[in-house]
Design an enzyme around this catalytic site. Structure first.
Site, PDB file in Angstrom:
ATOM      1  CB  CYS A 111      19.337  51.459  33.273  1.00 32.84           C
ATOM      2  SG  CYS A 111      17.626  51.646  33.067  1.00 32.84           S
TER       3      CYS A 111
ATOM      4  CG  HIS B 238      18.049  55.546  29.805  1.00 35.26           C
ATOM      5  ND1 HIS B 238      19.085  54.560  29.323  1.00 35.26           N
ATOM      6  CD2 HIS B 238      17.271  54.756  30.672  1.00 35.26           C
ATOM      7  CE1 HIS B 238      19.084  53.709  30.494  1.00 35.26           C
ATOM      8  NE2 HIS B 238      18.057  53.987  30.965  1.00 35.26           N
TER       9      HIS B 238
ATOM     10  CB  CYS C  86      19.595  54.216  39.070  1.00 37.89           C
ATOM     11  SG  CYS C  86      18.630  54.877  37.827  1.00 37.89           S
TER      12      CYS C  86
ATOM     13  N   GLY D  25      17.037  48.652  37.595  1.00 35.38           N
ATOM     14  CA  GLY D  25      16.039  48.254  38.031  1.00 35.38           C
ATOM     15  C   GLY D  25      15.990  47.345  39.083  1.00 35.38           C
TER      16      GLY D  25
END
Length: 403
Positions: free
Chosen positions: A90, A357, A387, A389
């Site tokens: 992300c 997102h 944040c 993964g």
């Protein structure tokens, strides 16, 4: 050497499904639109850009094959412009901008574009696979659980109930609606056109304003079956034995939206800015990436933000604008809790719960939102954090320059 932000552009975000406004746009064309816009807006000469770095999480099929290099060619930047595609889940789009800034600040390049692209309607999330999730030995060793279960684990461990998470979602939708009505995104938002020049989408398609905590309370938790029937709750409790039961509080309404989109940020040295008559809007001050427990996975952005602020020689109290990617409502709440921020200090133009997102592009998009907000509020410093993964976090500090 300073790495100056000349401009940050993004496409409108379309719903990431077959009926979405950008579903007919190929990933390469989506990536090209902000690149072309930067070239045209700033009269960038052919072959002047020394690198294009694009985040892309699901680099497969029409979204694979080093899409950054192909986008540089197709967008008209010049055949002398190399490109590299990167993936840190992300935060890929923000990492792409950070790498662009690192090249400039180290003297290895003078004019670089960082950004990202993700067509979630055309290339399904998870398409590229992962041994982290699919190799039993790896999954067992790392206590793998899906992100939705991790989000519920964060909520359970740190005391965020369903009402608190739903309140984050209602706030995000309301703030996004206000920002759209006040045209706060106008400077950086690009309409998307098809090959014939017909406008397909000029505004973000995902926002659903007008909801309430009461209306969201009617939605069924999205990850309860996954956790209870498929054993992932048991894995989470094995890693965190102090937790008796996972409270499943997340659903489609308080989790980030699945959307298509692309973004590009033009980074320049002082010499390049002067040579090409480019006026900097801001500068990259510092950045940080950290690792954390891959099971709970979503708690590292506060650590990354703190580290980036310290590297900048600043205090948390010096930061005027906070952007934390709203992957899930509990991520926002834990970020605020750990850094002792009031919720009203973060994501003042809404976040990914409302806007969506687009994985590989989001980091670059919210950096642009932070820069726009610094200019709107006439303030100085912003932190952008995500944040990531497998238990990671990435953050960047930027500074607005006087116009």
């Amino acid at each position: 050497m300073d790495a100056y932000i000349i401009d940050a552009l993004r496409t409108a975000r379309g719903r990431g499904k077959a009926s979405g406004g950008l579903a007919t746009v190929t990933p390469i064309e989506l990536a090209c639109q902000p690149l072309r816009a930067l070239k045209q807006r700033h009269a960038i000469p052919e072959n002047a850009v020394e690198e294009v770095i694009l985040g892309c999480v699901e680099a497969l099929g029409e979204q694979g094959g080093d899409i950054a290099r192909i986008a540089a060619l197709v967008s008209g930047l010049g055949e002398g412009v190399p490109g590299i595609q990167i993936n840190r889940f992300c935060s890929s789009g923000l990492d792409a901008v950070n790498l662009a800034a690192a090249k400039v600040s180290s003297g290895q390049a003078d004019l670089v574009i960082g950004g990202g692209v993700e067509s979630m309607s055309r290339v399904r999330m998870g398409s590229t696979g992962s041994p982290w999730a699919t190799d039993p030995q790896v999954a067992t060793a790392l206590n793998f659980i899906p992100q939705g279960i991790s989000a519920d684990l964060v909520a359970t461990k740190y005391g965020f109930d369903r009402a608190a998470c739903d309140a984050v979602a209602v706030r995000s939708q309301a703030l996004a609606a206000t920002a759209i009505a006040e045209k706060r995104f106008a400077k950086s938002l690009l309409p998307v056109f098809d090959r014939n020049g017909i406008e397909l989408l000029s505004a973000d398609e995902h926002p659903r304003p007008g909801g309430s905590v009461e209306s969201l309370a009617k939605l069924r938790p999205a990850f309860s079956d996954l956790g209870e029937k498929y054993g992932f709750d048991a894995v989470a409790k094995l890693r965190y034995p102090e937790i008796e039961r996972i409270e499943h509080v997340h659903h489609a309404g308080n989790s980030s939206g699945v959307v298509d989109g692309a973004a590009a940020v033009l980074i320049a040295s002082k010499a390049a800015a002067e040579a090409h008559n480019l006026k900097p809007r801001g500068r990259i001050v510092s950045c940080a990436s950290v690792g954390s427990d891959p099971c709970i996975m979503l708690t590292a952005p506060a650590q990354a933000a703190r580290q980036a602020v310290e590297r900048a020689g600043l205090q948390l109290s010096d930061i005027d604008v906070w952007e934390i990617n709203e992957a899930f409502a509990a991520v926002v709440l834990r970020f605020c809790q750990e850094l002792e921020l009031d919720l009203e200090q973060v994501n003042v133009g809404g976040g990914a719960i409302a806007l969506g997102h687009p994985l590989g592009a989001t980091g670059a998009m919210i950096l642009g939102m932070a820069l726009d907000e610094l200019e709107r509020s006439n303030t100085r410093y912003a932190v952008i954090a995500l944040c990531v993964g497998a238990g990671q976090g990435t953050a960047t500090v930027i500074e607005r320059l006087d116009s």
